[in-house]
Motif scaffolding. Structure first.
Motif, mmCIF file in Angstrom:
data_model
loop_
_atom_site.group_PDB
_atom_site.id
_atom_site.type_symbol
_atom_site.label_atom_id
_atom_site.label_comp_id
_atom_site.label_asym_id
_atom_site.label_seq_id
_atom_site.Cartn_x
_atom_site.Cartn_y
_atom_site.Cartn_z
ATOM 1 N N LYS A 129 -50.291 -18.943 -10.602
ATOM 2 C CA LYS A 129 -51.346 -19.539 -9.772
ATOM 3 C C LYS A 129 -51.979 -20.760 -10.419
ATOM 4 C CE LYS A 129 -55.061 -16.416 -11.349
ATOM 5 N NZ LYS A 129 -56.063 -15.427 -10.887
ATOM 6 N N GLU A 130 -51.822 -20.896 -11.730
ATOM 7 C CA GLU A 130 -52.353 -22.084 -12.395
ATOM 8 C C GLU A 130 -51.680 -23.360 -11.894
ATOM 9 O OE1 GLU A 130 -52.647 -18.630 -15.316
ATOM 10 O OE2 GLU A 130 -51.191 -19.420 -13.872
ATOM 11 N N MET A 131 -50.463 -23.214 -11.336
ATOM 12 C CA MET A 131 -49.741 -24.381 -10.835
ATOM 13 C C MET A 131 -50.328 -24.918 -9.528
ATOM 14 S SD MET A 131 -47.479 -25.180 -13.057
ATOM 15 C CE MET A 131 -46.260 -26.194 -12.229
ATOM 16 N N SER A 132 -51.368 -24.272 -9.020
ATOM 17 C CA SER A 132 -52.084 -24.789 -7.848
ATOM 18 C C SER A 132 -53.131 -25.822 -8.244
ATOM 19 C CB SER A 132 -52.756 -23.639 -7.086
ATOM 20 O OG SER A 132 -51.790 -22.751 -6.564
ATOM 21 N N GLY A 133 -53.255 -26.091 -9.549
ATOM 22 C CA GLY A 133 -54.210 -27.082 -10.021
ATOM 23 C C GLY A 133 -53.963 -28.452 -9.418
ATOM 24 N N ALA A 134 -55.048 -29.199 -9.198
ATOM 25 C CA ALA A 134 -54.950 -30.509 -8.555
ATOM 26 C C ALA A 134 -54.553 -31.590 -9.554
ATOM 27 C CB ALA A 134 -56.286 -30.879 -7.908
ATOM 28 N N CYS A 135 -53.797 -32.569 -9.066
ATOM 29 C CA CYS A 135 -53.417 -33.731 -9.864
ATOM 30 C C CYS A 135 -54.188 -34.953 -9.386
ATOM 31 C CB CYS A 135 -51.911 -33.974 -9.751
ATOM 32 S SG CYS A 135 -50.914 -32.621 -10.395
ATOM 33 N N GLU A 136 -54.099 -36.024 -10.141
ATOM 34 C CA GLU A 136 -54.901 -37.216 -9.896
ATOM 35 C C GLU A 136 -54.725 -37.775 -8.490
ATOM 36 O OE1 GLU A 136 -57.808 -39.847 -10.973
ATOM 37 O OE2 GLU A 136 -56.981 -38.293 -12.280
ATOM 38 N N GLU B 211 -51.952 -34.322 -5.188
ATOM 39 C CA GLU B 211 -50.927 -33.288 -5.161
ATOM 40 C C GLU B 211 -51.356 -32.099 -6.019
ATOM 41 O OE1 GLU B 211 -46.632 -35.214 -5.110
ATOM 42 O OE2 GLU B 211 -47.918 -36.231 -6.560
ATOM 43 N N GLN B 212 -50.690 -30.974 -5.799
ATOM 44 C CA GLN B 212 -50.861 -29.837 -6.681
ATOM 45 C C GLN B 212 -49.752 -29.864 -7.725
ATOM 46 O OE1 GLN B 212 -51.092 -26.760 -3.491
ATOM 47 N NE2 GLN B 212 -53.065 -26.240 -4.418
#
Length: 314
Positions: free
Chosen positions: A91-98, A101-102
């Motif tokens: 679930k950590e891969m749902s973190g937001a990018c700049e 995107e996730q």
């Protein structure tokens, strides 16, 4: 750049590059060893007359002199025959990018880039998805369109369990297909110094590429709507300032440099970026620099790479 646009860009890269360039590009990254396939520099597999479209360097001049006409010698190719793609689906891969995107989206596009070139080279691909609840090898047979469909189906599953990087690295160590290329896709928070022994063990038997996705710095003021993935809580407004964000950037840069140094020492490749567009540019640049370092022609697309592609570091 939208999801559909980056996918078209990935597919175009593989279809526009010549097959010899694809072979050289991946061969340089992974290291070369016998695979019992054509177009290498080891044992002769067969000899035939030169045909229009053959590379001139394939002509064997001694054989041609004996035959009285140009002859092409096809030799065993010195590359791997299988690529293992390990995707962190915690679930950590749902973190937001700049760029909005996730992390899982950027990681998946990184895998698509390797798949596009690997399948062009007729390699076999194994996709493995892992979190703390399970490690699943997803069956795959077919071309790039089938790979995309398989990956999309695998990513439809809800990311509700945390990651287990220790288990995923242990899985990689148990891959018996010695010398097969391993591509591990995760985010910048997953791998630390405690994992270096496992990485060293993997690189003793396999070439390794780490796709490392950078996420946003939550302390930057414009990210005031960023919430903690586990609790849903937002950071207090008074913490959203340049001092806090600078400290986070400094710490992330230190950890990134440490990881990059460890991977380089063990002959591995780090591909780090904060968006799919930046990951694509990093992919092209990484392969181009590898070819240049080996004294070979760089990829044509490398001329269009932005000088700064990595985004924020972890």
């Amino acid at each position: 750049m939208g999801e559909d646009a980056i996918r078209r860009k990935i597919e175009a890269l593989a279809t526009t590059l010549t097959l010899p360039t694809v072979r050289r590009a991946l061969g340089v990254i992974e290291g070369e060893h016998p695979s019992h396939r054509r177009f290498g520099s080891d044992d002769i597999m067969d000899i035939r007359p030169y045909e229009a479209g053959d590379e001139a360097r394939r002509i064997d001049w001694r054989t041609s002199a004996r035959s009285g006409r140009p002859m092409v010698v096809q030799r065993q190719r010195q590359v791997t025959s299988r690529v293992w793609m390990l995707l962190d689906t915690g679930k950590e891969m749902s973190g937001a990018c700049e760029g909005g995107e996730q992390a899982w989206q950027v990681a998946a596009n990184g895998l698509r880039m390797f798949a596009a070139l690997s399948l062009r080279r007729s390699d076999d691909i194994s996709l493995v998805c892992a979190d703390s609840s399970s490690i699943t090898r997803v069956p795959f047979h077919g071309g790039f369109a089938q790979f995309e469909s398989m990956l999309d189906r695998a990513l439809e599953q809800a990311r509700t369990h945390p990651r287990n990087m220790e288990a995923l690295l242990e899985y990689a160590q148990r891959i018996n297909d010695r010398d097969a290329l391993i591509v591990l896709a995760t985010d910048e928070h997953a791998i630390g110094a405690r994992h270096f022994d496992a990485i060293r063990a993997i690189t003793r038997t396999h070439p390794l590429v780490l796709i490392d996705v950078s996420t946003i710095n939550p302390f930057i003021a414009r990210h005031r709507h960023v919430a903690d993935a586990d609790t849903g809580r937002r950071l207090p407004a008074f913490l959203l300032n340049s001092r806090s964000s600078g400290e986070v950037d400094t710490h992330r840069q230190y950890l990134a440099a440490q990881l990059e140094s460890e991977l380089r020492t063990n002959g591995s490749t780090l591909m780090r970026a904060s968006s799919s567009r930046a990951m694509f540019d990093t992919f092209v640049r990484t392969i181009s620099l590898s070819l240049a370092g080996a004294g070979r022609t760089t990829l044509p697309a490398a001329r269009h790479v932005s000088p700064s592609t990595h985004g924020r570091r972890a």
